[in-house]
Design a protein around this motif. Structure first.
Motif, PDB file in Angstrom:
ATOM      1  N   GLN A  25       8.284  13.626  77.634  1.00 44.30           N
ATOM      2  CA  GLN A  25       7.687  12.313  77.395  1.00 44.30           C
ATOM      3  C   GLN A  25       7.729  11.581  78.736  1.00 44.30           C
ATOM      4  OE1 GLN A  25       9.576  10.035  74.310  1.00 44.30           O
ATOM      5  NE2 GLN A  25       7.932   8.532  74.261  1.00 44.30           N
ATOM      6  N   PHE A  26       6.581  11.585  79.441  1.00 44.53           N
ATOM      7  CA  PHE A  26       6.507  10.982  80.764  1.00 44.53           C
ATOM      8  C   PHE A  26       6.554   9.451  80.709  1.00 44.53           C
ATOM      9  CE2 PHE A  26       4.561  15.159  81.714  1.00 44.53           C
ATOM     10  CZ  PHE A  26       5.372  15.528  82.778  1.00 44.53           C
ATOM     11  N   ASP A  27       6.008   8.878  79.647  1.00 44.64           N
ATOM     12  CA  ASP A  27       5.929   7.424  79.508  1.00 44.64           C
ATOM     13  C   ASP A  27       6.540   7.057  78.159  1.00 44.64           C
ATOM     14  OD1 ASP A  27       5.232   4.762  79.148  1.00 44.64           O
ATOM     15  OD2 ASP A  27       3.140   5.034  79.732  1.00 44.64           O
ATOM     16  N   PRO A  28       7.572   6.209  78.159  1.00 41.34           N
ATOM     17  CA  PRO A  28       8.207   5.837  76.893  1.00 41.34           C
ATOM     18  C   PRO A  28       7.250   5.170  75.902  1.00 41.34           C
ATOM     19  CG  PRO A  28       9.497   5.035  78.759  1.00 41.34           C
ATOM     20  CD  PRO A  28       8.235   5.609  79.312  1.00 41.34           C
ATOM     21  N   ALA A  29       6.170   4.578  76.407  1.00 43.59           N
ATOM     22  CA  ALA A  29       5.211   3.904  75.534  1.00 43.59           C
ATOM     23  C   ALA A  29       4.224   4.888  74.898  1.00 43.59           C
ATOM     24  CB  ALA A  29       4.432   2.848  76.328  1.00 43.59           C
ATOM     25  N   CYS A  30       4.206   6.116  75.358  1.00 48.33           N
ATOM     26  CA  CYS A  30       3.270   7.124  74.835  1.00 48.33           C
ATOM     27  C   CYS A  30       4.051   8.271  74.208  1.00 48.33           C
ATOM     28  CB  CYS A  30       2.394   7.671  75.951  1.00 48.33           C
ATOM     29  SG  CYS A  30       1.364   6.423  76.727  1.00 48.33           S
ATOM     30  N   PRO A  31       3.430   8.936  73.228  1.00 50.65           N
ATOM     31  CA  PRO A  31       4.127  10.088  72.630  1.00 50.65           C
ATOM     32  C   PRO A  31       4.230  11.231  73.635  1.00 50.65           C
ATOM     33  CG  PRO A  31       1.891   9.902  71.762  1.00 50.65           C
ATOM     34  CD  PRO A  31       2.129   8.692  72.627  1.00 50.65           C
ATOM     35  N   GLY A  32       5.256  11.989  73.493  1.00 46.21           N
ATOM     36  CA  GLY A  32       5.434  13.143  74.371  1.00 46.21           C
ATOM     37  C   GLY A  32       4.647  14.345  73.874  1.00 46.21           C
ATOM     38  N   HIS A  33       4.652  15.392  74.685  1.00 46.68           N
ATOM     39  CA  HIS A  33       3.950  16.632  74.350  1.00 46.68           C
ATOM     40  C   HIS A  33       4.787  17.824  74.821  1.00 46.68           C
ATOM     41  CE1 HIS A  33       0.119  14.608  73.443  1.00 46.68           C
ATOM     42  NE2 HIS A  33       0.403  13.818  74.461  1.00 46.68           N
ATOM     43  N   ARG A  34       4.473  18.947  74.215  1.00 45.57           N
ATOM     44  CA  ARG A  34       5.041  20.202  74.723  1.00 45.57           C
ATOM     45  C   ARG A  34       4.174  20.643  75.899  1.00 45.57           C
ATOM     46  NH1 ARG A  34       7.746  24.380  71.905  1.00 45.57           N
ATOM     47  NH2 ARG A  34       5.908  25.637  72.217  1.00 45.57           N
ATOM     48  N   TYR A  35       4.818  21.131  76.948  1.00 46.77           N
ATOM     49  CA  TYR A  35       4.115  21.549  78.159  1.00 46.77           C
ATOM     50  C   TYR A  35       4.514  22.955  78.558  1.00 46.77           C
ATOM     51  CZ  TYR A  35       2.692  16.738  79.229  1.00 46.77           C
ATOM     52  OH  TYR A  35       2.119  15.498  79.195  1.00 46.77           O
ATOM     53  N   TYR A  36       3.509  23.690  79.067  1.00 45.04           N
ATOM     54  CA  TYR A  36       3.798  24.893  79.839  1.00 45.04           C
ATOM     55  C   TYR A  36       4.140  24.389  81.235  1.00 45.04           C
ATOM     56  CZ  TYR A  36       1.286  27.787  76.384  1.00 45.04           C
ATOM     57  OH  TYR A  36       0.879  28.422  75.249  1.00 45.04           O
ATOM     58  N   ILE A  37       5.251  24.819  81.771  1.00 40.66           N
ATOM     59  CA  ILE A  37       5.589  24.471  83.145  1.00 40.66           C
ATOM     60  C   ILE A  37       5.372  25.736  83.973  1.00 40.66           C
ATOM     61  CG2 ILE A  37       7.339  23.597  84.724  1.00 40.66           C
ATOM     62  CD1 ILE A  37       8.579  22.206  82.235  1.00 40.66           C
ATOM     63  N   LEU A  38       4.300  25.692  84.764  1.00 40.01           N
ATOM     64  CA  LEU A  38       3.885  26.856  85.549  1.00 40.01           C
ATOM     65  C   LEU A  38       4.395  26.736  86.977  1.00 40.01           C
ATOM     66  CD1 LEU A  38       0.123  27.030  84.444  1.00 40.01           C
ATOM     67  CD2 LEU A  38       2.107  28.065  83.339  1.00 40.01           C
ATOM     68  N   LYS A  39       4.926  27.822  87.485  1.00 43.71           N
ATOM     69  CA  LYS A  39       5.392  27.892  88.870  1.00 43.71           C
ATOM     70  C   LYS A  39       4.501  28.891  89.601  1.00 43.71           C
ATOM     71  CE  LYS A  39       8.379  27.221  92.188  1.00 43.71           C
ATOM     72  NZ  LYS A  39       8.462  25.933  92.850  1.00 43.71           N
ATOM     73  N   PRO A  40       3.611  28.401  90.500  1.00 47.14           N
ATOM     74  CA  PRO A  40       2.772  29.334  91.262  1.00 47.14           C
ATOM     75  C   PRO A  40       3.635  30.279  92.093  1.00 47.14           C
ATOM     76  CG  PRO A  40       1.943  27.103  91.449  1.00 47.14           C
ATOM     77  CD  PRO A  40       3.304  27.013  90.784  1.00 47.14           C
ATOM     78  N   ILE A  41       3.189  31.526  92.236  1.00 47.25           N
ATOM     79  CA  ILE A  41       3.969  32.488  93.014  1.00 47.25           C
ATOM     80  C   ILE A  41       3.847  32.230  94.512  1.00 47.25           C
ATOM     81  CG2 ILE A  41       3.925  34.271  91.248  1.00 47.25           C
ATOM     82  CD1 ILE A  41       1.863  35.763  93.081  1.00 47.25           C
ATOM     83  N   LEU A  42       2.835  31.469  94.923  1.00 48.16           N
ATOM     84  CA  LEU A  42       2.708  31.122  96.336  1.00 48.16           C
ATOM     85  C   LEU A  42       3.821  30.155  96.711  1.00 48.16           C
ATOM     86  CD1 LEU A  42      -1.139  30.612  96.746  1.00 48.16           C
ATOM     87  CD2 LEU A  42       0.240  32.557  97.472  1.00 48.16           C
ATOM     88  N   PRO A  43       4.478  30.405  97.838  1.00 48.47           N
ATOM     89  CA  PRO A  43       5.561  29.504  98.244  1.00 48.47           C
ATOM     90  C   PRO A  43       5.034  28.089  98.501  1.00 48.47           C
ATOM     91  CG  PRO A  43       5.355  31.386  99.757  1.00 48.47           C
ATOM     92  CD  PRO A  43       4.252  31.479  98.759  1.00 48.47           C
ATOM     93  N   HIS A  44       5.908  27.130  98.317  1.00 46.92           N
ATOM     94  CA  HIS A  44       5.628  25.724  98.605  1.00 46.92           C
ATOM     95  C   HIS A  44       4.551  25.121  97.710  1.00 46.92           C
ATOM     96  CE1 HIS A  44       8.105  26.598 102.034  1.00 46.92           C
ATOM     97  NE2 HIS A  44       7.225  27.450 102.481  1.00 46.92           N
ATOM     98  N   SER A  45       4.315  25.707  96.559  1.00 45.92           N
ATOM     99  CA  SER A  45       3.365  25.144  95.615  1.00 45.92           C
ATOM    100  C   SER A  45       4.128  24.373  94.549  1.00 45.92           C
ATOM    101  CB  SER A  45       2.532  26.250  94.955  1.00 45.92           C
ATOM    102  OG  SER A  45       1.739  26.913  95.913  1.00 45.92           O
ATOM    103  N   ALA A  46       3.591  23.243  94.180  1.00 47.62           N
ATOM    104  CA  ALA A  46       4.242  22.391  93.176  1.00 47.62           C
ATOM    105  C   ALA A  46       4.087  22.988  91.782  1.00 47.62           C
ATOM    106  CB  ALA A  46       3.630  20.998  93.221  1.00 47.62           C
ATOM    107  N   ASP A  47       5.046  22.683  90.924  1.00 48.71           N
ATOM    108  CA  ASP A  47       4.947  23.094  89.525  1.00 48.71           C
ATOM    109  C   ASP A  47       3.737  22.424  88.888  1.00 48.71           C
ATOM    110  OD1 ASP A  47       7.252  24.506  89.913  1.00 48.71           O
ATOM    111  OD2 ASP A  47       8.519  23.195  88.708  1.00 48.71           O
ATOM    112  N   ILE A  48       3.188  23.087  87.876  1.00 47.75           N
ATOM    113  CA  ILE A  48       2.017  22.597  87.167  1.00 47.75           C
ATOM    114  C   ILE A  48       2.420  22.382  85.715  1.00 47.75           C
ATOM    115  CG2 ILE A  48      -0.357  23.140  86.497  1.00 47.75           C
ATOM    116  CD1 ILE A  48      -0.186  25.208  88.933  1.00 47.75           C
ATOM    117  N   PHE A  49       2.082  21.213  85.178  1.00 39.43           N
ATOM    118  CA  PHE A  49       2.413  20.875  83.802  1.00 39.43           C
ATOM    119  C   PHE A  49       1.130  20.894  82.986  1.00 39.43           C
ATOM    120  CE2 PHE A  49       5.749  19.318  86.422  1.00 39.43           C
ATOM    121  CZ  PHE A  49       6.903  19.376  85.675  1.00 39.43           C
ATOM    122  N   VAL A  50       1.072  21.804  82.010  1.00 44.21           N
ATOM    123  CA  VAL A  50      -0.125  21.953  81.180  1.00 44.21           C
ATOM    124  C   VAL A  50       0.262  21.672  79.730  1.00 44.21           C
ATOM    125  CG1 VAL A  50      -1.963  23.512  80.430  1.00 44.21           C
ATOM    126  CG2 VAL A  50      -1.022  23.736  82.750  1.00 44.21           C
TER     127      VAL A  50
END
Length: 169
Positions: A25-50
């Motif tokens: 839940q990123f914002d307390p005023a909004c409902p949360g969601h289930r997310y896939y948290i993806l980690k790219p195999i390329l170094p220095h890439s940020a995680d992706i939240f889907v």
């Protein structure tokens, strides 16, 4: 539905590992969601939240190709070619669409088309076409080298061998 520790291909980020699937839940005023948290195999890439419940984004996640699927894709393009579009703006739009979709079959056809044009003309690419070529090659090399468990530099020779080509395309 994908599982934790699955390797997937996600849009332009390429090969990613699903590190977690969790409620956020990123914002307390909004409902949360289930997310896939993806980690790219390329170094220095940020995680992706889907968001798991967002079909527009989850349809961009697909399983990594198997070695057999890769071989089938390579062999499926053996006698096919992508036509060269003379109009630069139209060609750019076509290429950008292929790169966005990240379909390996179309990427291989694009790479072949660009190399054939380069061989026919006997001169260098425009900087834009050269960048498109490098991007397409990197996309192919990343997934193919991961799936085939080989160095990225060996992917080109592998493809040329499967296609029965004796020299670089």
């Amino acid at each position: 539905m994908f599982c934790k520790n699955d390797y997937v291909n996600y849009r332009s980020q390429g090969v990613c590992k699903i590190e977690e699937i969790r409620f956020i839940q990123f914002d307390p005023a909004c409902p949360g969601h289930r997310y896939y948290i993806l980690k790219p195999i390329l170094p220095h890439s940020a995680d992706i939240f889907v968001p798991v419940d967002n079909p527009r984004l989850t349809q961009c996640i697909r399983p990594i190709l198997s070695a057999q699927e890769i071989d089938n894709i390579i062999l499926s393009i053996k006698d096919q070619k992508l036509s060269w579009e003379k109009d630069r703006k139209r060609r750019t739009a076509i290429i950008q669409d292929i790169l966005f979709k990240r379909d390996e079959r179309e990427l291989l056809l694009l790479i072949g088309c660009l190399y054939m044009k380069w061989k026919e003309d006997g001169k260098g690419f425009s900087s834009t076409d050269l960048q498109f070529l490098k991007t397409a090659e990197n996309m192919i090399e990343q997934e193919f080298s991961f799936s085939l468990q080989m160095a990225a530099k060996d992917v080109g020779p592998y493809i040329r061998n499967k296609l029965g080509l004796n020299e670089p395309a």
